[in-house]
Design an enzyme around this catalytic site. Structure first.
Site, PDB file in Angstrom:
ATOM      1  N   SER A  95       0.184  -1.100  -0.045  1.00 31.69           N
ATOM      2  CA  SER A  95      -0.012   0.215   0.483  1.00 31.69           C
ATOM      3  C   SER A  95       0.700   0.733  -0.283  1.00 31.69           C
ATOM      4  O   SER A  95       1.742   1.404   1.249  1.00 31.69           O
ATOM      5  CB  SER A  95      -0.626   0.267   1.198  1.00 31.69           C
ATOM      6  OG  SER A  95      -1.639  -0.848   1.533  1.00 31.69           O
ATOM      7  N   LYS A 170      -7.166   1.934  -2.589  1.00 31.54           N
ATOM      8  CA  LYS A 170      -6.898   1.324  -1.441  1.00 31.54           C
ATOM      9  C   LYS A 170      -6.715   3.296  -0.296  1.00 31.54           C
ATOM     10  O   LYS A 170      -7.245   2.478   1.274  1.00 31.54           O
ATOM     11  CB  LYS A 170      -5.048   1.006  -1.243  1.00 31.54           C
ATOM     12  CG  LYS A 170      -4.323   0.295   0.331  1.00 31.54           C
ATOM     13  CD  LYS A 170      -5.566  -1.093   0.611  1.00 31.54           C
ATOM     14  CE  LYS A 170      -4.731  -0.873   2.256  1.00 31.54           C
ATOM     15  NZ  LYS A 170      -5.013  -1.800   2.784  1.00 31.54           N
ATOM     16  N   LYS A 238       0.539   5.794   8.278  1.00 26.13           N
ATOM     17  CA  LYS A 238       1.264   6.491   6.666  1.00 26.13           C
ATOM     18  C   LYS A 238       0.443   6.462   5.519  1.00 26.13           C
ATOM     19  O   LYS A 238      -0.187   6.955   4.501  1.00 26.13           O
ATOM     20  CB  LYS A 238       1.871   4.727   6.786  1.00 26.13           C
ATOM     21  CG  LYS A 238       2.655   4.557   5.439  1.00 26.13           C
ATOM     22  CD  LYS A 238       2.132   3.468   4.110  1.00 26.13           C
ATOM     23  CE  LYS A 238       1.874   1.947   4.536  1.00 26.13           C
ATOM     24  NZ  LYS A 238       0.979   1.230   3.491  1.00 26.13           N
TER      25      LYS A 238
HETATM   26  P1  NAD Z   1       5.890  -5.822   7.636  1.00 29.92           P
HETATM   27  O1  NAD Z   1       6.417  -4.430   7.887  1.00 29.92           O
HETATM   28  O2  NAD Z   1       5.973  -7.322   7.894  1.00 29.92           O
HETATM   29  O3  NAD Z   1       6.684  -6.358   6.597  1.00 29.92           O
HETATM   30  C1  NAD Z   1       7.555  -5.947   5.151  1.00 29.92           C
HETATM   31  C2  NAD Z   1       8.399  -6.844   5.298  1.00 29.92           C
HETATM   32  O4  NAD Z   1       9.304  -5.592   4.257  1.00 29.92           O
HETATM   33  C3  NAD Z   1       9.469  -6.542   6.201  1.00 29.92           C
HETATM   34  O5  NAD Z   1       9.863  -8.112   6.757  1.00 29.92           O
HETATM   35  C4  NAD Z   1      10.906  -5.935   5.903  1.00 29.92           C
HETATM   36  O6  NAD Z   1      12.054  -6.225   6.302  1.00 29.92           O
HETATM   37  C5  NAD Z   1      10.757  -5.628   4.169  1.00 29.92           C
HETATM   38  N1  NAD Z   1      11.509  -4.461   3.482  1.00 29.92           N
HETATM   39  C6  NAD Z   1      11.449  -3.267   3.507  1.00 29.92           C
HETATM   40  N2  NAD Z   1      12.175  -3.049   3.312  1.00 29.92           N
HETATM   41  C7  NAD Z   1      12.950  -4.190   2.393  1.00 29.92           C
HETATM   42  C8  NAD Z   1      13.474  -3.961   0.538  1.00 29.92           C
HETATM   43  N3  NAD Z   1      14.311  -2.896   0.344  1.00 29.92           N
HETATM   44  N4  NAD Z   1      14.188  -4.756  -0.019  1.00 29.92           N
HETATM   45  C9  NAD Z   1      13.242  -6.474   0.660  1.00 29.92           C
HETATM   46  N5  NAD Z   1      12.468  -6.734   1.476  1.00 29.92           N
HETATM   47  C10 NAD Z   1      11.868  -5.008   2.478  1.00 29.92           C
HETATM   48  O7  NAD Z   1       4.509  -5.050   6.712  1.00 29.92           O
HETATM   49  P2  NAD Z   1       3.541  -6.338   6.168  1.00 29.92           P
HETATM   50  O8  NAD Z   1       2.105  -6.157   7.668  1.00 29.92           O
HETATM   51  O9  NAD Z   1       3.722  -7.517   5.887  1.00 29.92           O
HETATM   52  O10 NAD Z   1       2.451  -4.990   4.942  1.00 29.92           O
HETATM   53  C11 NAD Z   1       3.144  -4.848   4.172  1.00 29.92           C
HETATM   54  C12 NAD Z   1       2.037  -3.381   3.124  1.00 29.92           C
HETATM   55  O11 NAD Z   1       0.504  -4.134   3.255  1.00 29.92           O
HETATM   56  C13 NAD Z   1       1.976  -2.708   3.509  1.00 29.92           C
HETATM   57  O12 NAD Z   1       2.463  -1.868   2.301  1.00 29.92           O
HETATM   58  C14 NAD Z   1       0.385  -2.290   4.829  1.00 29.92           C
HETATM   59  O13 NAD Z   1       0.092  -0.977   4.860  1.00 29.92           O
HETATM   60  C15 NAD Z   1       0.008  -3.199   3.573  1.00 29.92           C
HETATM   61  N6  NAD Z   1      -0.800  -3.864   3.992  1.00 29.92           N
HETATM   62  C16 NAD Z   1      -1.210  -4.284   5.714  1.00 29.92           C
HETATM   63  C17 NAD Z   1      -2.529  -4.850   6.541  1.00 29.92           C
HETATM   64  C18 NAD Z   1      -1.485  -5.540   7.762  1.00 29.92           C
HETATM   65  O14 NAD Z   1      -3.300  -6.375   8.418  1.00 29.92           O
HETATM   66  N7  NAD Z   1      -0.302  -5.807   8.207  1.00 29.92           N
HETATM   67  C19 NAD Z   1      -3.180  -5.431   5.576  1.00 29.92           C
HETATM   68  C20 NAD Z   1      -3.371  -4.958   4.137  1.00 29.92           C
HETATM   69  C21 NAD Z   1      -2.548  -3.681   3.998  1.00 29.92           C
END
Ligand code: NAD
Length: 294
Positions: A95, A170, A238
């Site tokens: 997102s 979104k 965010k």
């Molecule tokens: P998270 O922080 O758990 O996971 C993100 C991952 O990306 C981490 O493991 C981090 O180490 C990795 N990362 C960061 N920079 C990187 C890079 N340059 N190269 C490789 N890996 C890298 O986040 P999440 O909860 O999995 O969310 C991911 C996306 O999905 C976000 O944009 C969030 O807004 C969206 N989202 C989350 C949810 C939720 O309930 N958690 C629901 C819908 C959408």
């Protein structure tokens, strides 16, 4: 078919697992080694950088926190564009700001790489079940090429328009959810202060016009004072920041979102940024000095 998957966090890891269950061979990368090793132990191939992923496959999914992370993974040092062959498809499921999605898309296009944005709604439980709602933006031919893959992670995948339209959709979702939670918290506090049990209010109104998926998911948490995430306040901040920036850029003022943003910023400053976004109720508890939960 081999698929690259970059970003193995709360959402990415279960989404990657669902692709593996569906029979795809995955090449995975995250800046943290732990989740890469975990998935490698389950049969994925480990990569050492985003560029390494791109060298080994022609469809790459990214699931990263926000716009700067996606830019880094795609256009940065050791990023996808360092080694992606022309015709490679990037599906960014993070997102991020729709403006950033367009910028990344333009950099990809200059390198002959195709990209769609395809953020998701549904949170971790639906990522695990493979029942996410996926909202995409980009060219229809590219979307059609990856639609079957998307439907291994989600129960629906809708093309909402050109590049960035997935993230605009979104953000619309996130505005509605934030304002719903704030309205619910305000209303439940009105009940508490006027002497009516908030649990009774919830069960009396949930079948009427005020009923919603948000009310059913979040009112029970607020009534119990259970703010375990779920979706964290920090992540919702965010999304609202991206919504407000986008609104300003396109001439769509978002006064209610700005108010909800300041409520969340207050909670973050109080140390609640890691709690579920249903903790917006705490804002009303703070200004009234009264608890909603019993
Ligand atoms: P998270 O922080 O758990 O996971 C993100 C991952 O990306 C981490 O493991 C981090 O180490 C990795 N990362 C960061 N920079 C990187 C890079 N340059 N190269 C490789 N890996 C890298 O986040 P999440 O909860 O999995 O969310 C991911 C996306 O999905 C976000 O944009 C969030 O807004 C969206 N989202 C989350 C949810 C939720 O309930 N958690 C629901 C819908 C959408």
């Amino acid at each position: 078919m081999k698929i690259g998957f970059i970003g193995l966090g709360i959402m990415g890891k279960p989404m990657a697992r669902n692709l593996m269950k569906a029979g795809y061979k995955l090449i995975v990368f995250d800046i943290k080694r732990g989740p890469v090793e975990e998935l490698a132990a389950e049969g994925a191939l480990a990569a050492v950088s985003a560029a390494d992923v791109a060298e080994r496959c022609s469809i790459i999914i990214t699931m990263l926190p926000n716009s700067p992370h996606v830019k880094e993974a795609v256009t940065g040092k050791g990023g996808i564009l360092e080694s992606a062959a022309p015709g490679t498809i990037i599906v960014d499921m993070s997102s991020i700001s729709p403006i950033a999605a367009k910028e990344v898309h333009d950099a990809c296009k200059a390198a002959g790489v195709k990209m769609i944005d395809a953020p998701v709604s549904g949170g971790e439980p639906k990522a695990v079940d493979g029942t996410l709602s996926i909202m995409a933006g980009g060219e229809k031919e590219v979307f059609d090429e990856v639609r079957d893959i998307l439907l291994k992670m989600g129960s629906s995948a809708v093309l909402c328009g050109g590049i960035g339209a997935g993230n605009t959709t979104k953000l619309a979702n996130q505005v509605i959810v934030a304002l719903n939670i704030a309205a619910m918290s305000e209303a439940l506090m009105l009940g508490v202060k006027a002497g009516v049990d908030p649990e009774v209010i919830y069960s009396a109104i949930r079948g009427g016009l005020a009923g919603s998926t948000v009310l059913d998911a979040k009112a029970p948490m607020v009534v119990k004072g259970n703010f375990k995430p779920g979706f964290r306040i920090d992540l919702h901040i965010k999304d609202l920041q991206n919504a407000i920036d986008t609104g300003h850029a396109v001439g769509a003022p978002l006064p209610l979102s700005a108010y909800a943003m300041e409520m969340m910023q207050t909670l973050k400053a109080d140390g609640y940024g890691q709690e579920d976004h249903s903790a917006i109720a705490r804002y009303y508890e703070k200004i009234t000095g009264t608890a909603i939960s019993k």
